[in-house]
Write a protein that holds these residues in place. Structure first.
Motif, PDB file in Angstrom:
ATOM      1  N   PRO A 113       0.810  -1.219   0.000  1.00 40.30           N
ATOM      2  CA  PRO A 113       0.000   0.000   0.000  1.00 40.30           C
ATOM      3  C   PRO A 113       0.847   1.275   0.000  1.00 40.30           C
ATOM      4  O   PRO A 113       0.494   2.265  -0.648  1.00 40.30           O
ATOM      5  CB  PRO A 113      -0.817  -0.124   1.294  1.00 40.30           C
ATOM      6  N   GLY A 114       1.978   1.252   0.723  1.00 41.10           N
ATOM      7  CA  GLY A 114       2.845   2.426   0.737  1.00 41.10           C
ATOM      8  C   GLY A 114       3.447   2.717  -0.622  1.00 41.10           C
ATOM      9  O   GLY A 114       3.511   3.869  -1.054  1.00 41.10           O
ATOM     10  N   GLU A 115       3.915   1.673  -1.309  1.00 41.64           N
ATOM     11  CA  GLU A 115       4.468   1.843  -2.654  1.00 41.64           C
ATOM     12  C   GLU A 115       3.388   2.327  -3.622  1.00 41.64           C
ATOM     13  O   GLU A 115       3.645   3.180  -4.476  1.00 41.64           O
ATOM     14  CB  GLU A 115       5.063   0.525  -3.139  1.00 41.64           C
ATOM     15  N   PHE A 116       2.190   1.772  -3.472  1.00 36.94           N
ATOM     16  CA  PHE A 116       1.081   2.198  -4.323  1.00 36.94           C
ATOM     17  C   PHE A 116       0.764   3.673  -4.098  1.00 36.94           C
ATOM     18  O   PHE A 116       0.592   4.435  -5.046  1.00 36.94           O
ATOM     19  CB  PHE A 116      -0.160   1.347  -4.037  1.00 36.94           C
ATOM     20  N   ALA A 117       0.682   4.084  -2.821  1.00 38.54           N
ATOM     21  CA  ALA A 117       0.349   5.473  -2.502  1.00 38.54           C
ATOM     22  C   ALA A 117       1.386   6.432  -3.066  1.00 38.54           C
ATOM     23  O   ALA A 117       1.047   7.482  -3.625  1.00 38.54           O
ATOM     24  CB  ALA A 117       0.230   5.646  -0.992  1.00 38.54           C
ATOM     25  N   ALA A 120       1.046   6.498  -6.898  1.00 44.92           N
ATOM     26  CA  ALA A 120      -0.190   7.174  -7.300  1.00 44.92           C
ATOM     27  C   ALA A 120      -0.069   8.683  -7.107  1.00 44.92           C
ATOM     28  O   ALA A 120      -0.501   9.464  -7.956  1.00 44.92           O
ATOM     29  CB  ALA A 120      -1.369   6.631  -6.489  1.00 44.92           C
ATOM     30  N   TYR A 121       0.535   9.096  -6.004  1.00 46.56           N
ATOM     31  CA  TYR A 121       0.709  10.517  -5.731  1.00 46.56           C
ATOM     32  C   TYR A 121       1.602  11.159  -6.793  1.00 46.56           C
ATOM     33  O   TYR A 121       1.280  12.209  -7.360  1.00 46.56           O
ATOM     34  CB  TYR A 121       1.323  10.717  -4.339  1.00 46.56           C
ATOM     35  N   THR A 122       2.721  10.509  -7.087  1.00 46.42           N
ATOM     36  CA  THR A 122       3.662  11.045  -8.081  1.00 46.42           C
ATOM     37  C   THR A 122       3.023  11.071  -9.465  1.00 46.42           C
ATOM     38  O   THR A 122       3.123  12.058 -10.202  1.00 46.42           O
ATOM     39  CB  THR A 122       4.945  10.198  -8.117  1.00 46.42           C
TER      40      THR A 122
END
Length: 336
Positions: A113-117, A120-122
């Protein structure tokens, strides 16, 4: 009402603590969890509760105040702004469904989830959603479909394509195609348009699929051997509809085909079919009344998700390539 446990900071995530705090504050305000006028903890209280740097909280508050999410009142504190834009409930539900689906897919391929967030933000910051500098040509053989699929493309990629009918493309010089970064059409016309555009362009063939709820789910309810009528502007269009339906698994009905230019066959469809679908083009071209003894449904189809995903990737590739070339030119001139 503000609840401190609504904010979760994870120091092991790739996304910075400042961005974690900012985005969570914005989310709770936009979703309506925090109402206009709700008071936030002081900067010191927030920093102590989350065990993060005082200046990180202070900068987050200041940035959200500049964006209109928060308002500070001297001697009273910081509050959710009364002018904050709140997301409608239906959009909020749709957004959460999109995020949940993406998170589940990310987890299935080993993305945390951290890598996804972080990704996604970038991506949200750099993806060309607003007026991407990509010129896209889309072609199809009739106005009813070209308008519909062009809306699919705009909704699925953010790019508004230039649309030209296939018959009009046949009259164009080769130089006409040079102005476009990308050229796309449905799979039925790829070979012809590739020949028209020449070898310097790769024409993208986009697959079309019947709408699940409006078409496939209805056909699936029919008993084995049921008769389904397909009416298009011409017989060959109805045959193309049949091939698509069989291709996605609708192999058990018996299809009865007709073009609107074949009144005897249209009459047979209405006499014998248990369920009747009429294409967009046939609905536009038909003159007079349809037989009244049996209802029919519009045949709804769209560019499929895989086709739009391919197009999005190509648009992003062209956009970033252009941006990179622009930076190189800018660097060259500044160095000179």
């Amino acid at each position: 009402m503000f609840l401190m446990n609504a904010i979760q900071i994870n120091r092991s995530e790739p996304l910075s603590i400042h961005n974690q705090l900012m985005e969570q504050l914005k989310y709770h305000i936009e979703s309506g969890a925090w109402e206009p006028g709700d008071k936030l903890p002081t900067v010191r209280e927030m920093a102590q509760a989350l065990r993060i740097n005082y200046n990180t909280v202070r900068m987050a508050y200041q940035e959200l105040e500049r964006q209109g999410y928060l308002v500070s009142e001297q001697g009273r504190g910081t509050f959710v702004s009364t002018g904050t834009r709140r997301m409608p409930e239906d959009k909020q539900e749709t957004l959460l469904d999109l995020i949940d689906e993406a998170l589940i897919k990310a987890k299935s391929i080993g993305i945390t989830p951290g890598e996804f967030a972080s990704a996604a933000y970038t991506r949200a910051r750099i993806f060309p959603l607003e007026n991407p500098d990509v010129r896209l040509l889309f072609s199809e053989c009739n106005l009813a479909d070209i308008d519909h699929y062009a809306r699919n493309i705009e909704q699925g990629t953010g790019v508004v394509p230039d649309t030209v009918l296939v018959e009009d493309l046949r009259k164009m010089e080769w130089s006409f195609f040079k102005q476009y970064d990308l050229i796309a059409t449905t799979l039925f016309h790829v070979a012809e348009i590739q020949e028209l555009a020449g070898s310097h362009h790769t024409v993208l063939g986009l697959m079309v699929e019947p709408d699940y709820l409006e078409v496939l789910a209805e056909i699936a309810r029919l008993p084995n051997g049921a008769r389904v009528g397909l009416i298009c502007a011409e017989q060959k269009g109805a045959e193309a509809m049949e091939r698509v339906l069989i291709g996605v698994g609708a192999t058990y009905p018996k299809f009865i085909l007709a073009g609107v230019d074949q009144p005897d066959k249209v009459k047979r469809v209405f006499q014998e079919a248990d369920l009747i679908y009429v294409s967009r083009l046939a609905l536009r071209q038909h003159r007079g009344d349809w037989p009244k003894d049996k209802p029919f449904r519009p045949y709804v189809d769209d560019l499929d998700d895989g086709a739009l995903r391919l197009l999005r990737r190509q648009i992003a590739r062209v956009h970033f390539a252009k941006k990179s070339r622009g930076l190189e030119v800018e660097h060259y001139h500044s160095a000179g």
